[in-house]
Structures are given as structure tokens and as C-alpha cells.
Design a protein around this motif. Structure first.
Motif, PDB file in Angstrom:
ATOM      1  N   HIS A  32      -3.931   9.047  10.360  1.00 17.03           N
ATOM      2  CA  HIS A  32      -3.712   9.409   8.611  1.00 17.03           C
ATOM      3  C   HIS A  32      -3.092   8.494   8.069  1.00 17.03           C
ATOM      4  CE1 HIS A  32      -4.990  13.296   5.609  1.00 17.03           C
ATOM      5  NE2 HIS A  32      -3.780  12.282   4.947  1.00 17.03           N
ATOM      6  N   TYR A  33      -3.484   7.980   6.942  1.00 13.41           N
ATOM      7  CA  TYR A  33      -3.185   6.899   6.507  1.00 13.41           C
ATOM      8  C   TYR A  33      -2.468   7.136   5.040  1.00 13.41           C
ATOM      9  CZ  TYR A  33      -5.912   3.622   9.505  1.00 13.41           C
ATOM     10  OH  TYR A  33      -6.770   3.120  10.420  1.00 13.41           O
ATOM     11  N   VAL A  34      -0.991   7.043   5.242  1.00 12.25           N
ATOM     12  CA  VAL A  34      -0.790   7.378   3.744  1.00 12.25           C
ATOM     13  C   VAL A  34       0.002   7.056   2.659  1.00 12.25           C
ATOM     14  CG1 VAL A  34       1.589   8.778   3.350  1.00 12.25           C
ATOM     15  CG2 VAL A  34       0.192   9.453   5.524  1.00 12.25           C
ATOM     16  N   PHE A  35      -0.933   6.429   1.880  1.00 13.52           N
ATOM     17  CA  PHE A  35       0.114   5.292   0.804  1.00 13.52           C
ATOM     18  C   PHE A  35      -0.102   6.028   0.072  1.00 13.52           C
ATOM     19  CE2 PHE A  35      -3.859   3.274   2.839  1.00 13.52           C
ATOM     20  CZ  PHE A  35      -3.394   1.704   2.807  1.00 13.52           C
ATOM     21  N   SER A  36       1.817   5.685  -0.181  1.00 11.60           N
ATOM     22  CA  SER A  36       2.873   5.279  -1.799  1.00 11.60           C
ATOM     23  C   SER A  36       2.630   4.711  -2.508  1.00 11.60           C
ATOM     24  CB  SER A  36       3.904   6.175  -1.216  1.00 11.60           C
ATOM     25  OG  SER A  36       4.655   6.123  -1.874  1.00 11.60           O
ATOM     26  N   THR A  41      -0.779  -1.755 -11.206  1.00 11.63           N
ATOM     27  CA  THR A  41      -1.172  -2.208 -12.250  1.00 11.63           C
ATOM     28  C   THR A  41      -2.236  -2.880 -11.997  1.00 11.63           C
ATOM     29  OG1 THR A  41      -0.179  -3.755 -13.319  1.00 11.63           O
ATOM     30  CG2 THR A  41       0.606  -1.653 -13.954  1.00 11.63           C
ATOM     31  N   ASP A  42      -2.662  -3.373 -10.727  1.00 15.30           N
ATOM     32  CA  ASP A  42      -4.025  -4.136 -10.756  1.00 15.30           C
ATOM     33  C   ASP A  42      -5.293  -3.315  -9.845  1.00 15.30           C
ATOM     34  OD1 ASP A  42      -3.114  -3.424  -8.037  1.00 15.30           O
ATOM     35  OD2 ASP A  42      -2.753  -5.579  -6.736  1.00 15.30           O
ATOM     36  N   GLY A  43      -4.686  -1.935  -9.563  1.00 12.45           N
ATOM     37  CA  GLY A  43      -6.233  -1.384  -9.111  1.00 12.45           C
ATOM     38  C   GLY A  43      -6.128  -1.262  -7.646  1.00 12.45           C
ATOM     39  N   SER A  44      -4.963  -1.695  -7.059  1.00 10.53           N
ATOM     40  CA  SER A  44      -4.901  -0.902  -5.432  1.00 10.53           C
ATOM     41  C   SER A  44      -4.986   0.332  -5.696  1.00 10.53           C
ATOM     42  CB  SER A  44      -3.037  -1.301  -5.154  1.00 10.53           C
ATOM     43  OG  SER A  44      -2.375  -2.402  -5.937  1.00 10.53           O
ATOM     44  N   GLN A  45      -4.752   1.381  -6.061  1.00  6.98           N
ATOM     45  CA  GLN A  45      -5.314   3.222  -5.621  1.00  6.98           C
ATOM     46  C   GLN A  45      -6.727   2.762  -5.385  1.00  6.98           C
ATOM     47  OE1 GLN A  45      -3.350   6.318  -8.165  1.00  6.98           O
ATOM     48  NE2 GLN A  45      -1.130   5.159  -7.688  1.00  6.98           N
ATOM     49  N   ALA A  46      -8.052   2.776  -6.572  1.00  9.80           N
ATOM     50  CA  ALA A  46      -8.768   3.124  -6.616  1.00  9.80           C
ATOM     51  C   ALA A  46     -10.035   1.844  -5.306  1.00  9.80           C
ATOM     52  CB  ALA A  46      -9.704   2.318  -8.132  1.00  9.80           C
ATOM     53  N   MET A  47      -8.606   0.744  -4.793  1.00 14.85           N
ATOM     54  CA  MET A  47      -9.046  -0.004  -3.535  1.00 14.85           C
ATOM     55  C   MET A  47      -8.720   0.370  -2.198  1.00 14.85           C
ATOM     56  SD  MET A  47      -8.859  -3.909  -4.499  1.00 14.85           S
ATOM     57  CE  MET A  47      -9.257  -4.675  -3.493  1.00 14.85           C
ATOM     58  N   ILE A  48      -8.033   1.312  -2.389  1.00 16.39           N
ATOM     59  CA  ILE A  48      -7.732   2.027  -1.498  1.00 16.39           C
ATOM     60  C   ILE A  48      -8.589   3.392  -1.120  1.00 16.39           C
ATOM     61  CG2 ILE A  48      -5.951   3.618  -0.327  1.00 16.39           C
ATOM     62  CD1 ILE A  48      -3.922   1.698  -1.602  1.00 16.39           C
ATOM     63  N   LYS A  49      -8.619   3.823  -2.290  1.00 19.48           N
ATOM     64  CA  LYS A  49     -10.165   5.034  -2.197  1.00 19.48           C
ATOM     65  C   LYS A  49     -11.268   4.733  -1.879  1.00 19.48           C
ATOM     66  CE  LYS A  49      -6.933   7.662  -5.715  1.00 19.48           C
ATOM     67  NZ  LYS A  49      -6.582   8.553  -6.734  1.00 19.48           N
ATOM     68  N   ASP A  50     -11.027   3.968  -2.474  1.00 21.94           N
ATOM     69  CA  ASP A  50     -12.403   3.351  -1.839  1.00 21.94           C
ATOM     70  C   ASP A  50     -13.281   2.429  -0.426  1.00 21.94           C
ATOM     71  OD1 ASP A  50     -15.470   2.111  -2.499  1.00 21.94           O
ATOM     72  OD2 ASP A  50     -14.646   0.035  -2.247  1.00 21.94           O
ATOM     73  N   PHE A  52     -10.897   2.976   2.232  1.00 13.63           N
ATOM     74  CA  PHE A  52     -10.597   3.614   2.954  1.00 13.63           C
ATOM     75  C   PHE A  52     -10.756   5.532   2.812  1.00 13.63           C
ATOM     76  CE2 PHE A  52      -7.140   1.023   3.638  1.00 13.63           C
ATOM     77  CZ  PHE A  52      -7.151   0.915   4.667  1.00 13.63           C
ATOM     78  N   ALA A  53     -12.378   5.717   1.949  1.00 12.76           N
ATOM     79  CA  ALA A  53     -12.514   7.175   2.087  1.00 12.76           C
ATOM     80  C   ALA A  53     -13.417   7.532   3.486  1.00 12.76           C
ATOM     81  CB  ALA A  53     -14.544   6.407   1.055  1.00 12.76           C
ATOM     82  N   GLU A  54     -13.427   7.019   4.022  1.00 16.05           N
ATOM     83  CA  GLU A  54     -14.086   7.625   5.438  1.00 16.05           C
ATOM     84  C   GLU A  54     -12.863   7.682   6.672  1.00 16.05           C
ATOM     85  OE1 GLU A  54     -17.406   5.417   6.776  1.00 16.05           O
ATOM     86  OE2 GLU A  54     -18.590   4.780   5.317  1.00 16.05           O
ATOM     87  N   VAL A  59      -3.774   8.940  -1.193  1.00 13.44           N
ATOM     88  CA  VAL A  59      -2.584   7.990  -2.252  1.00 13.44           C
ATOM     89  C   VAL A  59      -1.402   8.908  -3.267  1.00 13.44           C
ATOM     90  CG1 VAL A  59      -3.175   6.124  -3.723  1.00 13.44           C
ATOM     91  CG2 VAL A  59      -4.610   6.167  -1.696  1.00 13.44           C
ATOM     92  N   LEU A  60      -0.849   8.485  -2.775  1.00 14.02           N
ATOM     93  CA  LEU A  60       0.460   8.879  -3.798  1.00 14.02           C
ATOM     94  C   LEU A  60       1.024   8.076  -4.893  1.00 14.02           C
ATOM     95  CD1 LEU A  60       2.821  10.849  -0.485  1.00 14.02           C
ATOM     96  CD2 LEU A  60       0.325  11.708  -1.743  1.00 14.02           C
ATOM     97  N   GLY A  61       1.473   8.666  -5.749  1.00 16.73           N
ATOM     98  CA  GLY A  61       2.074   8.467  -6.894  1.00 16.73           C
ATOM     99  C   GLY A  61       2.311   8.678  -7.806  1.00 16.73           C
TER     100      GLY A  61
END
Length: 105
Positions: A32-36, A41-50, A52-54, A59-61
Motif C-alpha cells: 500500500h503506497y502512502v504519499f504524504s 504546486t507542480d501537479g504531483s498529487q494528480a500524477m501520483i493518483k494517475d 498509481f491508479a491500479e 495521497v494525503l495532504g
């Protein structure tokens, strides 16, 4: 379960390599990947969600920058509160900038 805790702050340039390395190293393991995210401000959250979608991933924060200690604490707190088997689960913390040597795992 292996929880992989990764604090993130503006790591969009590093996420593709990180994703490839993590998927390779932990293939076939219950992970289980836990990104905090610490206010990227560079789109990191959206990239992670995309990317690691499978995978089992969260993604916390709250969108604010509080510093790395806060990001680690947020991730550890989430894992403690969501672990199904605290006596058997493992936690690995890594750097999102690919400076952690995954070969030692």
C-alpha cells in the motif's frame, strides 16, 4: 501488508522513475503506497493518483507546506490508523526524489 511511506513536495519530475522502480521492486507483494504531499504546486498529487491508479494508494495532504517532519507524521498517523494487522505490517519510508537505494530492500 507493506506500507511504503513517501513524503512529496514538487516531485513531478521524479515520479515516473519512482513509479517504475517501486512497481518493479514490490511486484507480487501486498503493498500500500502512502504519499504524504506537503503542498506541491507542480501537479504531483494528480500524477501520483494517475500513475498509481491500479495500486493500493492514498495521497494525503491539505494543500499547505508544513515541512518534511509534518509530512512524515501525517503518513505514519494514517498508517497506524488504517493498519489491519499492526503486529505483522511493515513500514518502509522512502524519498520521492529517487535518492533512496531500493536495492537494499
Amino acid at each position: 501488508m507493506i506500507y511504503i511511506l513517501i513524503p512529496v513536495f514538487n516531485e513531478s519530475e521524479n515520479l515516473k522513475e519512482l513509479h517504475s522502480e517501486l512497481i518493479y521492486r514490490f511486484h507480487g507483494l501486498e503493498t500500500h503506497y502512502v504519499f504524504s504531499d506537503d503542498g506541491s504546486t507542480d501537479g504531483s498529487q494528480a500524477m501520483i493518483k494517475d500513475m498509481f491508479a491500479e495500486e493500493q494508494c492514498v495521497v494525503l495532504g491539505d494543500g499547505s507546506n508544513h515541512g518534511p517532519g509534518y509530512a512524515f507524521n501525517t503518513g505514519f498517523e494514517w498508517i497506524i490508523n488504517n493498519s489491519q494487522d499492526p503486529s505483522a505490517d511493515k513500514i518502509i519510508s522512502l524519498e520521492a526524489d529517487n535518492t533512496s537505494d531500493l536495492s537494499i530492500l
